[in-house]
Design an enzyme around this catalytic site. Structure first.
Site, PDB file in Angstrom:
ATOM      1  N   GLY A   1      31.791  40.349  -8.317  1.00 25.15           N
ATOM      2  CA  GLY A   1      31.708  41.443  -9.292  1.00 25.15           C
ATOM      3  C   GLY A   1      31.578  42.795  -8.623  1.00 25.15           C
ATOM      4  O   GLY A   1      31.894  42.944  -7.441  1.00 25.15           O
TER       5      GLY A   1
ATOM      6  N   HIS B   1      39.358  44.317  -5.162  1.00 24.05           N
ATOM      7  CA  HIS B   1      39.457  43.191  -6.101  1.00 24.05           C
ATOM      8  C   HIS B   1      40.702  43.338  -6.984  1.00 24.05           C
ATOM      9  O   HIS B   1      41.381  42.355  -7.283  1.00 24.05           O
ATOM     10  CB  HIS B   1      38.222  43.131  -7.009  1.00 24.05           C
ATOM     11  CG  HIS B   1      36.918  42.949  -6.283  1.00 24.05           C
ATOM     12  ND1 HIS B   1      35.959  43.930  -6.245  1.00 24.05           N
ATOM     13  CD2 HIS B   1      36.418  41.906  -5.594  1.00 24.05           C
ATOM     14  CE1 HIS B   1      34.909  43.496  -5.561  1.00 24.05           C
ATOM     15  NE2 HIS B   1      35.156  42.270  -5.149  1.00 24.05           N
TER      16      HIS B   1
ATOM     17  N   ARG C   1      29.377  47.375  -1.744  1.00 24.88           N
ATOM     18  CA  ARG C   1      28.142  47.935  -1.193  1.00 24.88           C
ATOM     19  C   ARG C   1      28.228  49.440  -0.977  1.00 24.88           C
ATOM     20  O   ARG C   1      27.193  50.089  -0.778  1.00 24.88           O
ATOM     21  CB  ARG C   1      27.809  47.270   0.142  1.00 24.88           C
ATOM     22  CG  ARG C   1      27.479  45.791   0.010  1.00 24.88           C
ATOM     23  CD  ARG C   1      27.427  45.144   1.378  1.00 24.88           C
ATOM     24  NE  ARG C   1      27.399  43.691   1.282  1.00 24.88           N
ATOM     25  CZ  ARG C   1      26.301  42.964   1.344  1.00 24.88           C
ATOM     26  NH1 ARG C   1      25.147  43.535   1.505  1.00 24.88           N
ATOM     27  NH2 ARG C   1      26.370  41.652   1.227  1.00 24.88           N
TER      28      ARG C   1
HETATM   29  P1  AMP Z   1      33.261  40.038  -2.976  1.00 19.87           P
HETATM   30  O1  AMP Z   1      33.174  40.340  -4.429  1.00 19.87           O
HETATM   31  O2  AMP Z   1      32.781  41.151  -2.086  1.00 19.87           O
HETATM   32  O3  AMP Z   1      32.684  38.689  -2.609  1.00 19.87           O
HETATM   33  O4  AMP Z   1      34.803  39.936  -2.645  1.00 19.87           O
HETATM   34  C1  AMP Z   1      35.650  39.125  -3.409  1.00 19.87           C
HETATM   35  C2  AMP Z   1      37.004  39.108  -2.766  1.00 19.87           C
HETATM   36  O5  AMP Z   1      37.506  40.435  -2.681  1.00 19.87           O
HETATM   37  C3  AMP Z   1      36.965  38.557  -1.328  1.00 19.87           C
HETATM   38  O6  AMP Z   1      38.118  37.756  -1.106  1.00 19.87           O
HETATM   39  C4  AMP Z   1      36.994  39.808  -0.502  1.00 19.87           C
HETATM   40  O7  AMP Z   1      37.544  39.616   0.783  1.00 19.87           O
HETATM   41  C5  AMP Z   1      37.902  40.686  -1.351  1.00 19.87           C
HETATM   42  N1  AMP Z   1      37.713  42.085  -0.991  1.00 19.87           N
HETATM   43  C6  AMP Z   1      36.549  42.776  -0.924  1.00 19.87           C
HETATM   44  N2  AMP Z   1      36.772  44.036  -0.499  1.00 19.87           N
HETATM   45  C7  AMP Z   1      38.104  44.147  -0.291  1.00 19.87           C
HETATM   46  C8  AMP Z   1      38.971  45.200   0.158  1.00 19.87           C
HETATM   47  N3  AMP Z   1      38.502  46.394   0.472  1.00 19.87           N
HETATM   48  N4  AMP Z   1      40.296  44.932   0.254  1.00 19.87           N
HETATM   49  C9  AMP Z   1      40.795  43.721  -0.063  1.00 19.87           C
HETATM   50  N5  AMP Z   1      40.037  42.688  -0.501  1.00 19.87           N
HETATM   51  C10 AMP Z   1      38.716  42.900  -0.610  1.00 19.87           C
END
Ligand code: AMP
Length: 289
Positions: free
Chosen positions: A31, A37, A188
């Protein structure tokens, strides 16, 4: 878009989509959705007949309770993002939906790659990630699942799990989305003050310098690591955790760039732990000429 917290409903909806002939695209997230995302959702939407996204702040992957409590939660906004991106099914379980009998006793061992870098800095992090991703894969069923290269070690471990445990999913990596100044977009980042955000740029700049040096013919990983550490170390608001240059296949540190490699950095800026990485493209043919 259907929103559910029910694991059984996810299973039924994805089964029904496949029965109707659709490929199921799956985007697991925690989220606080942002452009990174959205890129995963857009890719899934363009390639799959049915798109499911999960939002679950996975307690198994957080070492510190403080970090888990501080993780941003923005469900209303996330709902709008998912809907506008054309998501079909939003799975937003709470802890009791995911773990009706309490936290799992049986978990996924991430193996040797899981003990390096992020795994060394955050014991049990990848065990927590893989256990929940495996659980989600079991609910969603056969799918194309989209992950960001931003979390390159996580992507490598998910690919490894899919391969080693014959998970009926295809893990697809998508490029890191960055702000115009180069900072990798992250949930973050909202916790960074303006000076901290400026300091956080030292990570992407150090990585860009490393990639650039390799493009210019630098092959010594020691030189690359030292230069990245120097750049981040020069930033008073950043506390370096690690810099690494690894072989893309084994995730072991390399001494020389002679094949697919990746540079990775982790640092704390203020109270926020940030990671970033970049592929190092070394043109061996050019060097040989
Ligand atoms: P998270 O919500 O941070 O667990 O991320 C969910 C998905 O989004 C994971 O596959 C992450 O690698 C991807 N993600 C997070 N930040 C980025 C970004 N800046 N560029 C591409 N994918 C991202």
């Amino acid at each position: 878009m259907e929103v559910t917290g029910s694991a059984a409903r996810v299973r039924d909806a994805c089964d029904a989509a496949r029965s109707g002939g659709a490929t199921v695209g799956f985007v697991p997230t925690m989220g606080a959705l942002h452009a990174g995302h959205r890129a995963l959702l857009d890719r899934a939407r363009s390639e799959c007949g049915f798109v499911a996204m999960s939002i679950f702040v996975n307690p198994l992957q957080f070492g510190e309770a403080r970090d888990l409590a501080a993780y941003p939660r923005t469900f209303e906004a996330d709902h709008g993002v998912a809907e506008r991106a054309g998501c079909d099914l939003l799975f937003a379980p709470d802890g009791a939906d995911m773990f009706p009998n309490g936290r799992p006793e049986v978990t996924v061992d991430p193996g040797p790659i899981g003990g390096r870098l992020e795994g060394a800095s955050r014991p049990d992090h990848f065990r927590g990630v893989l256990s929940v991703v495996a659980q989600l894969f079991h609910l969603v069923g056969p799918c194309r699942a989209y992950f960001g290269e931003k979390d390159a070690q996580q992507l490598a471990l998910i690919r490894r799990m899919v391969h080693d445990l014959d998970v009926p999913a295809e893990a697809i990596g998508c490029p890191t989305v960055r702000d115009p100044d180069g900072l990798a977009v992250s949930s973050r980042n909202v916790r960074l003050s303006n000076p901290e955000r400026a300091a956080a740029l030292s990570l992407s700049r150090a990585l860009a310098a490393a990639a650039n040096a390799v493009g210019q013919g630098e092959r010594s990983a020691d030189v690359l690591r030292a230069e990245m550490a120097r750049r981040i170390g020069a930033e008073p608001l950043a506390r370096l955790d690690y810099v690494a240059v690894v072989d893309e296949r084994t995730w072991e540190e390399v001494t020389e760039i002679g094949g697919p490699a990746r540079a990775l950095v982790a640092a704390r800026v203020g109270d926020v732990r940030l990671i970033d990485n970049v592929a190092l493209v070394w043109d061996g043919d050019q060097a040989a000429r």
